[in-house]
Design a protein around this motif. Structure first.
Motif, PDB file in Angstrom:
ATOM      1  N   SER A 116       0.862  -1.179   0.000  1.00 60.11           N
ATOM      2  CA  SER A 116       0.000   0.000   0.000  1.00 60.11           C
ATOM      3  C   SER A 116       0.908   1.241   0.000  1.00 60.11           C
ATOM      4  O   SER A 116       1.771   1.372   0.874  1.00 60.11           O
ATOM      5  N   VAL A 117       0.734   2.147  -0.975  1.00 60.70           N
ATOM      6  CA  VAL A 117       1.600   3.316  -1.130  1.00 60.70           C
ATOM      7  C   VAL A 117       0.759   4.589  -0.998  1.00 60.70           C
ATOM      8  O   VAL A 117      -0.342   4.682  -1.562  1.00 60.70           O
ATOM      9  N   ALA A 118       1.274   5.542  -0.225  1.00 59.95           N
ATOM     10  CA  ALA A 118       0.618   6.855  -0.071  1.00 59.95           C
ATOM     11  C   ALA A 118       1.633   7.954  -0.374  1.00 59.95           C
ATOM     12  O   ALA A 118       2.826   7.834  -0.087  1.00 59.95           O
ATOM     13  N   ARG A 119       1.157   9.022  -0.976  1.00 61.65           N
ATOM     14  CA  ARG A 119       1.991  10.202  -1.252  1.00 61.65           C
ATOM     15  C   ARG A 119       1.958  11.106  -0.029  1.00 61.65           C
ATOM     16  O   ARG A 119       0.889  11.341   0.557  1.00 61.65           O
ATOM     17  N   VAL A 120       3.114  11.629   0.373  1.00 69.18           N
ATOM     18  CA  VAL A 120       3.226  12.467   1.566  1.00 69.18           C
ATOM     19  C   VAL A 120       3.815  13.823   1.150  1.00 69.18           C
ATOM     20  O   VAL A 120       4.927  13.884   0.605  1.00 69.18           O
ATOM     21  N   GLU A 121       3.040  14.876   1.395  1.00 68.78           N
ATOM     22  CA  GLU A 121       3.528  16.234   1.136  1.00 68.78           C
ATOM     23  C   GLU A 121       4.224  16.738   2.405  1.00 68.78           C
ATOM     24  O   GLU A 121       3.604  16.830   3.474  1.00 68.78           O
ATOM     25  N   VAL A 122       5.504  17.032   2.311  1.00 69.19           N
ATOM     26  CA  VAL A 122       6.302  17.445   3.467  1.00 69.19           C
ATOM     27  C   VAL A 122       6.500  18.955   3.416  1.00 69.19           C
ATOM     28  O   VAL A 122       6.933  19.508   2.391  1.00 69.19           O
ATOM     29  N   HIS A 123       6.182  19.614   4.521  1.00 69.09           N
ATOM     30  CA  HIS A 123       6.318  21.073   4.595  1.00 69.09           C
ATOM     31  C   HIS A 123       7.776  21.473   4.361  1.00 69.09           C
ATOM     32  O   HIS A 123       8.689  20.978   5.023  1.00 69.09           O
ATOM     33  N   GLY A 124       7.979  22.315   3.410  1.00 72.70           N
ATOM     34  CA  GLY A 124       9.324  22.807   3.126  1.00 72.70           C
ATOM     35  C   GLY A 124      10.020  22.052   2.006  1.00 72.70           C
ATOM     36  O   GLY A 124      11.109  22.444   1.605  1.00 72.70           O
ATOM     37  N   ARG A 125       9.410  20.939   1.502  1.00 76.30           N
ATOM     38  CA  ARG A 125      10.036  20.174   0.412  1.00 76.30           C
ATOM     39  C   ARG A 125       9.283  20.464  -0.882  1.00 76.30           C
ATOM     40  O   ARG A 125       8.046  20.569  -0.909  1.00 76.30           O
ATOM     41  N   VAL A 126      10.043  20.552  -1.975  1.00 73.84           N
ATOM     42  CA  VAL A 126       9.441  20.823  -3.271  1.00 73.84           C
ATOM     43  C   VAL A 126       8.750  19.567  -3.790  1.00 73.84           C
ATOM     44  O   VAL A 126       7.612  19.613  -4.262  1.00 73.84           O
ATOM     45  N   GLU A 127       9.456  18.442  -3.686  1.00 75.38           N
ATOM     46  CA  GLU A 127       8.896  17.190  -4.192  1.00 75.38           C
ATOM     47  C   GLU A 127       8.351  16.361  -3.028  1.00 75.38           C
ATOM     48  O   GLU A 127       8.868  16.419  -1.921  1.00 75.38           O
ATOM     49  N   PRO A 128       7.317  15.551  -3.315  1.00 75.49           N
ATOM     50  CA  PRO A 128       6.705  14.759  -2.234  1.00 75.49           C
ATOM     51  C   PRO A 128       7.555  13.533  -1.898  1.00 75.49           C
ATOM     52  O   PRO A 128       8.488  13.173  -2.617  1.00 75.49           O
ATOM     53  N   LEU A 129       7.219  12.917  -0.795  1.00 71.90           N
ATOM     54  CA  LEU A 129       7.743  11.598  -0.433  1.00 71.90           C
ATOM     55  C   LEU A 129       6.639  10.568  -0.650  1.00 71.90           C
ATOM     56  O   LEU A 129       5.462  10.898  -0.741  1.00 71.90           O
ATOM     57  N   PHE A 130       7.050   9.315  -0.730  1.00 71.72           N
ATOM     58  CA  PHE A 130       6.094   8.216  -0.891  1.00 71.72           C
ATOM     59  C   PHE A 130       6.364   7.180   0.196  1.00 71.72           C
ATOM     60  O   PHE A 130       7.500   6.710   0.350  1.00 71.72           O
ATOM     61  N   THR A 131       5.313   6.854   0.944  1.00 70.95           N
ATOM     62  CA  THR A 131       5.444   5.874   2.029  1.00 70.95           C
ATOM     63  C   THR A 131       4.698   4.599   1.649  1.00 70.95           C
ATOM     64  O   THR A 131       3.535   4.651   1.236  1.00 70.95           O
TER      65      THR A 131
END
Length: 820
Positions: A116-131
């Protein structure tokens, strides 16, 4: 589109970085399933400690590597291209879904997983992370493969034309499934020299390797007496035997030891094929690596071989019948036949010597006599007279018929006749000739074989019924677990409601200003509350032994269901909150009981109503999948939402963010239980200030369904030995919610288990020491006897819920496979 709508999550900008990092690291270190976070280029940023259990890599080894290191081909080479395409188009088929893939371990082996994969928007980062959350499904896949193997073997062995072909197919399927390169079958028979049981080599399968061909050549023609060699010992003991290292056994115990070692074989095991207590065959398998005994593998092969026993026995009986018929034909060719000629007046005009010897008559006593009166039984005479009349009238008669033959002594034989018409010189029918074979013994043998075949079929039916009974017991156990969760939640809620009522009654009764009449009313109220408390305490015990066996067989018609429960659920929100429900026109039936669906939906709507403020909005939405194989039920609100920490713990039993006395922490846990029992899924999308959407995906009714079976594990087993049934019921609910298999016992020995919760007076110090010596963690439910020093944690008052929950939480944290 909000993150809640798109399935993304965001980090909280106001949370201190070190606090968020500590929280995230705590989650990574405690999760059972591996959690991996990558950046938009596929580089691993974080990995939970549990990653090593599934993939063999430590978190430190993985961080900084590309996630493709955990993927076999073709995904290994194509993953960077997947990410590049997503960055360009924003489209992907993997986010916010659970899908099955193959993972690649460090040692190069492949492991089946659910991802199961979710996109994570991190404050201060241009590109998202994926968990990604990874679940190892290898155990489930193996169980499915084993069940399929047993079914396939049963079909193949039954459908084969002969016993040798069927056994060859069976041993091939078993050997290839377990990954052992050589398998053989040994069949019992009688030695002509000693009249003792011997085992002779039967069908064999092996991989196409020269050394295995040579081993087979050296095996052909061998025989083993009962108790001799590996096949003989298994035949005599009727139990499997495992030899993990052939080099460690003497040749007297394994006569083919030197041949096997010379040709690279290092380990072997054998299992009996049983019908009742009789061994009808022995199967043995060889591999090229030494290995310790694998009880699961042995049990699998034994289970796969079990249905083959009746097939072998039936084929033996069929072969015996065929052999009997062959011998009978040979006998007919060498012995005299019954022969007789009868004219149209039913008089005997000729008979052979064998007929006379068989019946005990002399020739002069039968010639000219009526054939039917003298030799044909009364119950068949009229039928056969009709055959002779038909021959005279229409010049035709059956070429073959069977009848009884009376003996002079009063006995009776069975004859199969080959008949033909007798003609005079002008071609007119003047009688009939019959040449017969005495099949009395053959018919008796066939009758015995038919009775034995019927007996075998009855045995198969009985064993099939027993298997169905076992399956029903497993299904009943699953239903009981679901009902237990519901009962525990209702009992806990009733207790929370009754507790403040009792406190207020105590205050009123202590008030001297209360009149005598009022005190009488108070006593009546207390009696009613005490009765409700008794119902609350007994509810869970009642649920452990339900009488209704039909509940799980129900299906839900959502349209009819909403007609029945819509008014109730729509009024579950405050009056100031707007509620609406959206249903499509056509909805398939769902594989979930209506009353359980009602409980789940009511919990979700009540929670949503409590989460929104005045003039808030709650919506229940039903959608049907494109393939009509599943239906989603979503409850959305525009309330305060959840933090990521709360979202991840929301479905844990007893977890609640409400004030003490208001929330039980069992609502979403109950909903998850309903969904899991229906083989569905549940997910929560929420973020602070943006509301919450909880979506249930339930399977539509299908023509066929399968149930996975799980077997017990002492590392996940907890035993409760306590006198107070209320404490036993509460412990049973708490431990099952933590994922343990719970047994409530009255004996002083819990057996193999990970955790034993016991009254101090139910187990002496010697028993406690013996159980602890087996590695079992012990919790005492009460203070130890005065003056006695113990080294086990204990709780003075088992009725203290908070203290009890705290002690159990510490115990679960100490169990490596089940952290709390």
């Amino acid at each position: 589109m909000t993150p809640a709508e798109s399935g993304t999550t965001s980090t909280h900008p106001d949370r201190a970085p070190h606090e968020a990092l500590a929280l995230y690291e705590a989650i990574l270190s405690s999760t059972l399933d591996p959690i991996v976070t990558i950046d938009a280029r596929g580089v691993i940023q974080t990995a939970s400690d549990s990653i090593e259990r599934v993939f063999g890599w430590t978190p430190d080894e993985l961080i900084g590597r590309n996630i493709a290191v955990l993927m076999p081909e073709p995904h290994h080479s194509a993953h960077d291209e997947y990410l590049s395409s997503y960055r360009k188009t924003g489209k992907t088929s993997i986010l916010n879904r659970t899908r099955e893939f193959d993972g690649l371990r460090k040692d190069g082996t492949v492991v089946p997983i659910e991802l199961s994969v979710a996109r994570v928007e991190v404050h201060g980062r241009v590109e998202p992370l994926f968990t990604g959350i990874i679940h190892d499904v290898s155990v489930r896949k193996r169980a499915e493969a084993e069940k399929e193997l047993i079914q396939r073997l049963t079909l193949e062995s039954s459908a084969s034309d002969d016993l040798q072909t069927g056994l060859h197919s069976v041993v091939r399927e078993i050997a290839t499934t377990i990954g052992w390169p050589f398998g053989e079958v040994w069949l019992p028979g009688e030695s002509r020299e000693t009249d003792q049981i011997i085992l002779t080599d039967g069908p064999c399968w092996f991989e196409d390797r020269p050394e295995l061909h040579r081993f087979r050549e050296r095996t052909v023609g061998r025989e083993f007496a009962s108790g001799s060699g590996l096949p003989g010992r298994v035949f005599r003991s009727r139990r499997p035997e495992w030899i993990g290292d052939l080099s460690t056994v003497e040749s007297s115990r394994f006569t083919r030891r030197n041949d096997a070692l010379d040709l690279g074989l290092r380990a072997a095991f054998a299992v009996p094929v049983l019908v009742g207590s009789d061994v009808v065959a022995v199967m043995s398998f060889f591999t090229t690596e030494t290995c310790t005994e694998d009880r699961h593998l042995v049990d699998l092969v034994a289970a796969a071989a079990a249905p083959i026993g009746p097939v072998i026995l039936r084929r033996r009986m069929e072969n015996a019948l065929q052999e009997s018929e062959r011998r009978f034909r040979d006998m007919v060719n060498r012995i005299d036949l019954v022969a007789v000629m009868v004219d149209l007046e039913e008089r005997i005009v000729f008979c052979d010597d064998y007929l006379l010897r068989l019946t005990g008559w002399q020739r002069e006593e039968v010639i000219g006599r009526n054939w039917f009166d003298l030799f044909i039984p009364e119950d068949e005479a009229e039928r056969l007279r009709g055959v002779l009349r038909e021959a005279g009238d229409h010049q035709t008669m059956p070429q073959r018929l069977e009848s009884g033959l009376k003996l002079r002594s009063g006995g009776r034989r069975t004859i199969v006749w080959s008949t033909t018409l007798m003609h005079d010189t002008r071609g007119r029918v003047i009688g009939a000739t019959g040449v017969g074979v005495d099949v009395t013994d053959q018919r008796r043998t066939e009758g015995e074989l038919n009775r034995y075949r019927e007996h075998l079929e009855k045995l198969v039916e009985e064993r099939t019924a027993a298997l169905e009974t076992s399956h029903e017991q497993l299904r009943q156990a699953d239903r009981l677990a679901s009902i237990g969760t519901l009962a525990a939640g209702l009992g806990h809620d009733m207790h929370n409601v009754l507790l403040p009522a009792r406190c207020r009654l105590d205050a009123l009764e202590d008030d001297p200003a209360v009149s005598a009449d009022a005190r009488e009313h108070l006593r009546a109220i207390r009696r009613s509350i005490d009765y409700l408390q008794q119902l609350s305490d007994g509810l869970h015990l009642f649920a452990l032994n339900p009488e209704d066996g039909e509940a799980s067989g129900e299906v839900a018609d959502l349209v009819r269901w909403w007609d029945q429960v819509g008014p109730l659920i729509s009024r579950a929100v405050p009056k100031s909150v707007r509620f609406d429900a959206v249903f499509p026109e056509e909805i398939p039936l769902l594989e979930v009981a209506p009353h359980r669906l009602t409980q789940a939906a009511l919990n979700l709507v009540v929670n949503a109503g409590e989460a929104v403020g005045e003039n808030g909005h709650v919506r229940l939405t039903v959608r049907v999948s494109d393939d009509h194989e599943s239906v989603s039920i979503s409850v959305a609100d525009d309330g305060c939402g959840m933090t990521e920490d709360v979202r991840q713990q929301a479905m844990d039993p007893f977890y609640t963010t409400k004030k003490r006395g208001i929330g039980t922490g069992l609502g979403l846990s109950l909903v998850r239980g309903v969904v899991q029992a229906a083989r569905g899924t549940i997910d929560i999308r929420s973020s602070p200030g943006r509301g919450t959407v909880i979506r249930l995906v339930l399977p539509a009714v299908a023509m066929e369904s399968a149930e996975a079976r799980k077997t017990g594990n002492p590392h996940t087993r907890a035993v409760v030995t306590v006198s107070d049934p209320r404490v036993a019921s509460l412990l049973n609910t708490m431990l099952r919610a933590a994922g343990l298999d719970v047994v409530v016992s009255t004996t002083a020995d819990p057996g193999a288990c990970a955790l034993w919760l016991v009254d101090p007076d139910r187990a002496p110090a010697e028993r406690l020491a013996a159980v602890a010596g087996r590695g079992t963690r012990i919790l005492l439910l009460g203070s130890p006897p005065a003056g006695e020093k113990v080294d086990y944690p204990f709780i003075e008052d088992p009725h203290d819920f908070e203290a009890l929950r705290g002690m159990i939480g510490e115990a679960l944290n100490s169990l490596p496979e089940h952290p709390a």
